[in-house]
Design an enzyme around this catalytic site. Structure first.
Site, mmCIF file in Angstrom:
data_model
loop_
_atom_site.group_PDB
_atom_site.id
_atom_site.type_symbol
_atom_site.label_atom_id
_atom_site.label_comp_id
_atom_site.label_asym_id
_atom_site.label_seq_id
_atom_site.Cartn_x
_atom_site.Cartn_y
_atom_site.Cartn_z
ATOM 1 N N ALA A 63 0.851 -1.192 0.000
ATOM 2 C CA ALA A 63 0.000 0.000 0.000
ATOM 3 C C ALA A 63 0.883 1.238 0.000
ATOM 4 C CB ALA A 63 -0.869 -0.010 1.249
ATOM 5 N N GLY A 102 -0.646 -5.171 0.103
ATOM 6 C CA GLY A 102 -1.674 -4.934 -0.918
ATOM 7 C C GLY A 102 -1.284 -5.515 -2.268
ATOM 8 N N GLU A 105 -2.285 -9.011 -2.187
ATOM 9 C CA GLU A 105 -3.759 -9.061 -2.190
ATOM 10 C C GLU A 105 -4.300 -8.865 -3.610
ATOM 11 O OE1 GLU A 105 -5.418 -7.774 2.083
ATOM 12 O OE2 GLU A 105 -4.212 -6.214 1.151
ATOM 13 N N GLU A 125 1.917 -6.786 6.883
ATOM 14 C CA GLU A 125 1.204 -5.688 7.569
ATOM 15 C C GLU A 125 1.370 -5.721 9.092
ATOM 16 O OE1 GLU A 125 -1.088 -6.074 3.696
ATOM 17 O OE2 GLU A 125 0.025 -7.386 5.036
#
Length: 698
Positions: A63, A102, A105, A125
Site C-alpha cells: 500500500a 496490498g 492481495e 502488515e
C-alpha cells in the site's frame, strides 16, 4: 488512459502494466489505473485473457502508507479487486521482485499467479501494527491452507517462489514477468481452463474446519513472541474468520479489524518506527552526491565476543573478513565459537546446511595487526580502555592502506581522542555494534570532529549492507543509547535506597514492554565490571558494592540482585538481598518508604527523555527519530511504543517536565531538573515531533 498504468494488446492477450517507481505502491493513481485498464480489457472483444504485471524492479510492493490516516481517495482497493475477481476473462498476475501486502492481495484476486524464481510473496502488515485489509486474510488461507497462511500473516515474513509453487500460491515459475505471464495466458486459453476464484474455493480449509486444532496450534506457535502486541492476535482472529464464516462475512470482519488497528496507538507507533528507520539513512551535513568508498574486504581486530559477532555479520552478507588476534589461542577460540553458532543455527533450520562452511570460508583468521593491509575498512574491537585503543590506532597508521576507513567499536570512549593517535583523522569514526553483534540490528555510527563525509557515508552504506540499522551520532560520553541508559541506571539505584526492591523495579520496566529490567540486566552483564570501574575511580555504591563483596556477581556466580538455579537464567527474588539492602539502609541511617509503581515508571523513563532533550540540544543526534531508532534496535524498546521521544510526545511534554521538576525537589537531585529544550517545548505546548517538522520546513 492512466499515466501510471497502461494497457497494451498483443492480439488476444491484454497486458496491464503498472509503472509507478520505485516500488509500484498502491496509491490512488495506481488503484484507479488498474481499475480503468482491467475494465477496458474486459470491454475489448479482441482480448481473451489478461496479464497484470509491473515495470521496474518489482511487482506491487504494498500500500502507499503515506495515505494512512488521511481521508480515503477512491477507488477503494476492494473495489479494484472485485473488478479483477469478477472478470469473465482469465486475469493472471505475473510477479517479479516482491509482491507484498496490498500487492499480494491484488495477485490473490487474480484467477492465477505466476512468478520469477527470485520473487518474494508476503503479507507483512503485522509489522506495521496492522492486518491485511483487502481480503488477504480470507484469500490466502484458501490459496495455501490456514497453517501457512497463519505463518505468513501473523509472522509477517515473505516466502520465496519455490515455496509458493509447492503450496499452490503460484501455478508456475517463469523466466520474465511480461513474457512469462503472456505465455501462461496463451496456455490457459488453449487448454480452455476454467477460472479459479479463490473466494469460491474452500477445499484447503476443509481439514481445519474438521479439526480446529490445526489452526489453533499454528496460531500458538506464531504468537509466542508477540507479548504486548495487538496486531498478531487480531490477524490470527481474521484468518479464523476464513475457516468459520462465508467469504463476504469474513471480508467484512477483516475490514473492521483493519480499521480498528489503523486507528490504534500501537499501529501509529509502529508506522512511525518504519519511517524513523528510513529517515536515519539521511545524514545531516553531508554534501549531496557524496559517494561511499568501495569496501571489498574488512579487517576486524579482536576475535572476542564483539569481534566474532561483527565478523559473523559481515560473513552473513558475503563480505570477506580478515579476523586478527594477538595470539593463536584466542584466535582458535574465537573461530571455534563462530563455527558453533552457525552450526547451531543450521541445526534449527535457520540457515541452509552448507551455510556454516561457506561463511567460515569467508573469514581468514590470522595473528598480528600487520595483516590489515588489504582491508578497505578496519574495525577495532579490542579492550574498552583509551590507552589500548590509542595504541592500536597508532599502529594502524603504519599498516592500513591509504583511504581505508578506520572504525572503533567503542560504547563510551571519545572518538576525537582516538583519532588524534593517527595521522589520518579524516578516516576515523566510531561503529558501535550491540551485543550479540550478529543478532542486534543497531549500529551507532559516531561522527568525529574530523571524519570525512565520504568515510561517514561508507560506514552507513556498509552497515545497511550487513542488515544493520545505522544511526549517525556525535561524540560524547556514551553517545546516545548508553548516555540515556546511565540516567535510568542512576535512578534505579536510588530507588533501592528509598525502599523499592530490585524485583519491583524490574517488574515495572518489563510490564512497560522492555525485555529486561535494570537489575536483571546488571546480573546478566556481571556486577563485578561496574565494581572494578567504581574502585578505579574511587566511587562508592553501597548496595552494589555490598553484593560484590559477598561474591554476588550475577548470573555467572548463580547470584547477584537475584538468585539463579543451576543451569537456569530465570531471576528469582532472594530474601538475602532484601536483608542486605535493609542492613545497608540501617547502617546509612536511611528510612524506607513505600514506592509506587507509577513513581518507578516515571523515574525510569522521564530522566532518559530529559537526557534525550539534552542530546538534541547539543546536536549529538540530528533528529528525535534517530534517538528512537537507537532505542528500538539497540535496547529492545517496545516497537508498539515507537521509541522514547515518540512516547514522550504521547504522554505530553508538560506533564513530563512538571514531574521531573517535582522529583528533582523531592529527591534533592538537581540532575532531574528539566532540560532547557524540554522546558521550552512544554511551555509552548509543542512536541519533539514538531522539531523534526520545523527542521524539514527550514
Amino acid at each position: 488512459m492512466s499515466e501510471v498504468v497502461k494497457l497494451e494488446r498483443h492480439d488476444e492477450v491484454g497486458i496491464v502494466t503498472v509503472n509507478s517507481p520505485p516500488v509500484n505502491a498502491l496509491s490512488a493513481a495506481v488503484r484507479g489505473g488498474i481499475l480503468e485498464c482491467i475494465k477496458a480489457a474486459i470491454a475489448d472483444p479482441a482480448i481473451k485473457g489478461i496479464v497484470l504485471t509491473c515495470a521496474g524492479r518489482t511487482f506491487i510492493a504494498g500500500a502507499d502508507i503515506t495515505e494512512f490516516g488521511k481521508p480515503p481517495k477512491p477507488p477503494a482497493l476492494n473495489d479494484v479487486l472485485s473488478e479483477i475477481e469478477n472478470s469473465p476473462k482469465p486475469v493472471v498476475a505475473a510477479i517479479h521482485g516482491t509482491a507484498l501486502g496490498g500487492g499480494l492481495e491484488v495477485a490473490l484476486a487474480c484467477h492465477f499467479r505466476v512468478a520469477v524464481k527470485e520473487a518474494k510473496l508476503g503479507l507483512p502488515e503485522v509489522k506495521l501494527g496492522l492486518l491485511p485489509g483487502a481480503g488477504g486474510t480470507q484469500r490466502l488461507p484458501r490459496a495455501v491452507g490456514p497453517e501457512l497462511a497463519v505463518k505468513m500473516i501473523v509472522g509477517g515474513d515473505p516466502i520465496g517462489a519455490a515455496e509458493a509453487l509447492k503450496n499452490g500460491l503460484i501455478e508456475e515459475i517463469i523466466e520474465g514477468p511480461a513474457s512469462g505471464g503472456e505465455a501462461f495466458v496463451r496456455k490457459l486459453l488453449a487448454e480452455k481452463r476454467p477460472l479459479r476464484r479463490l473466494r469460491d474455493d474452500d477445499s484447503k480449509l476443509a481439514a481445519a474446519k474438521a479439526d480446529r486444532s490445526i489452526f489453533t496450534n499454528a496460531v500458538a506457535a506464531m504468537t509466542k513472541k508477540s507479548r504486548g502486541l495487538e496486531a498478531p492476535f487480531a490477524a490470527a482472529d481474521a484468518v479464523g474468520y476464513a475457516i468459520d464464516l462465508p467469504f463476504d462475512e469474513g471480508l467484512k470482519k477483516e475490514r473492521e479489524g483493519f480499521l480498528k488497528l489503523v486507528a490504534s496507538d500501537q499501529s501509529k507507533a509502529q508506522r512511525y518506527a518504519f519511517f524513523a528507520e528510513r529517515e536515519a539513512n539521511k545524514i545531516a551535513g553531508v554534501p549531496e552526491g557524496t559517494k561511499p568508498r568501495p569496501v571489498n574486504r574488512v579487517a576486524i581486530l579482536g576475535a572476542g565476543t564483539m569481534g566474532g559477532g561483527i565478523a559473523m555479520s559481515f560473513a552473513n552478507a558475503g563480505v570477506p573478513v580478515t579476523l586478527i588476534e594477538t595470539g593463536e589461542e584466542q584466535l582458535k577460540r574465537g573461530m571455534g565459537i563462530m563455527q558453533k553458532n552457525w552450526e547451531a543455527t543450521a541445526a534449527r533450520g535457520g540457515i541452509p546446511a552448507d551455510a556454516p562452511a561457506k561463511r567460515m570460508a569467508l573469514i581468514n583468521g590470522v595473528v598480528g595487526i600487520e595483516n590489515v593491509g588489504d582491508a578497505d575498512l578496519v574495525i577495532e574491537a579490542v579492550f574498552e580502555t583509551m590507552a589500548v585503543k590509542k595504541e592500536v590506532f597508532g599502529k594502524l597508521d603504519q599498516y592500513a592502506k591509504p583511504g581505508a576507513v578506520l572504525a572503533s567499536n567503542t560504547s563510551y570512549l571519545n572518538i576525537d581522542e582516538i583519532a588524534k593517535s593517527t595521522k589520518r583523522p579524516q578516516d576515523v569514526l566510531g561503529m558501535h555494534f550491540f551485543s550479540p553483534a550478529n543478532v542486534m540490528k543497531l549500529c551507532e555510527i559516531v561522527r568525529a570532529d574530523k571524519t570525512a563525509p565520504d568515510a561517514l557515508v561508507t560506514a552507513v552504506t556498509i552497515a545497511r549492507k550487513i542488515a544493520k540499522v545505522p544511526a549517525v551520532v556525535g561524540v560524547c560520553d556514551g553517545f546516545v543509547g548508553n548516555r540515556m541508559l546511565a540516567q535510568r541506571g542512576k535512578q534505579s539505584e536510588k530507588l533501592l535506597f528509598e525502599g523499592a526492591l530490585p524485583q519491583q523495579v524490574d517488574a515495572v520496566v518489563t510490564k512497560f514492554g522492555m525485555p529486561m529490567g535494570p537489575f536483571a540486566m546488571g546480573d546478566l552483564a556481571g556486577l563485578d565490571i561496574g565494581w572494578r570501574s567504581r574502585k578505579d575511580r574511587g566511587i562508592k555504591s553501597e548496595i552494589a558494592d555490598a553484593l560484590c563483596e559477598a561474591g554476588r556477581f550475577g548470573q555467572k556466580t548463580g547470584k547477584g540482585y537475584y538468585k539463579y538455579e543451576q543451569g537456569s537464567r530465570a531471576p528469582l527474588p532472594d530474601p538475602d538481598v532484601e536483608k542486605l539492602i535493609d542492613e545497608t539502609l540501617l547502617r546509612l541511617g536511611r528510612k524506607k518508604r513505600v514506592v509506587s509503581d507509577e513513581e518507578i515508571l516515571e523515574r525510569m523513563m522521564y530522566p532518559m527523555i530529559n537526557e534525550g532533550a539534552k542530546i538534541l540540544e547539543e546536536g549529538i543526534a540530528a533528529r528525535p527519530s534517530d534517538i528512537d531508532v537507537v532505542w528500538l534496535y539497540g535496547y529492545g524498546w517496545p516497537i508498539y511504543r515507537g521509541g522514547p521521544m515518540f512516547w514522550a510526545d504521547s504522554v505530553g511534554l508538560k506533564h513530563i517536565a512538571d514531574r521531573l521538576a517535582f522529583y528533582a525537589k523531592e529527591t534533592n537531585d538537581p540532575s532531574l531538573e528539566p532540560a532547557p529544550l524540554l522546558k521550552k517545548l512544554a511551555a509552548e505546548g509543542k512536541t519533539f515531533a514538531s522539531l523534526a517538522a520545523e527542521s524539514k520546513a527550514a
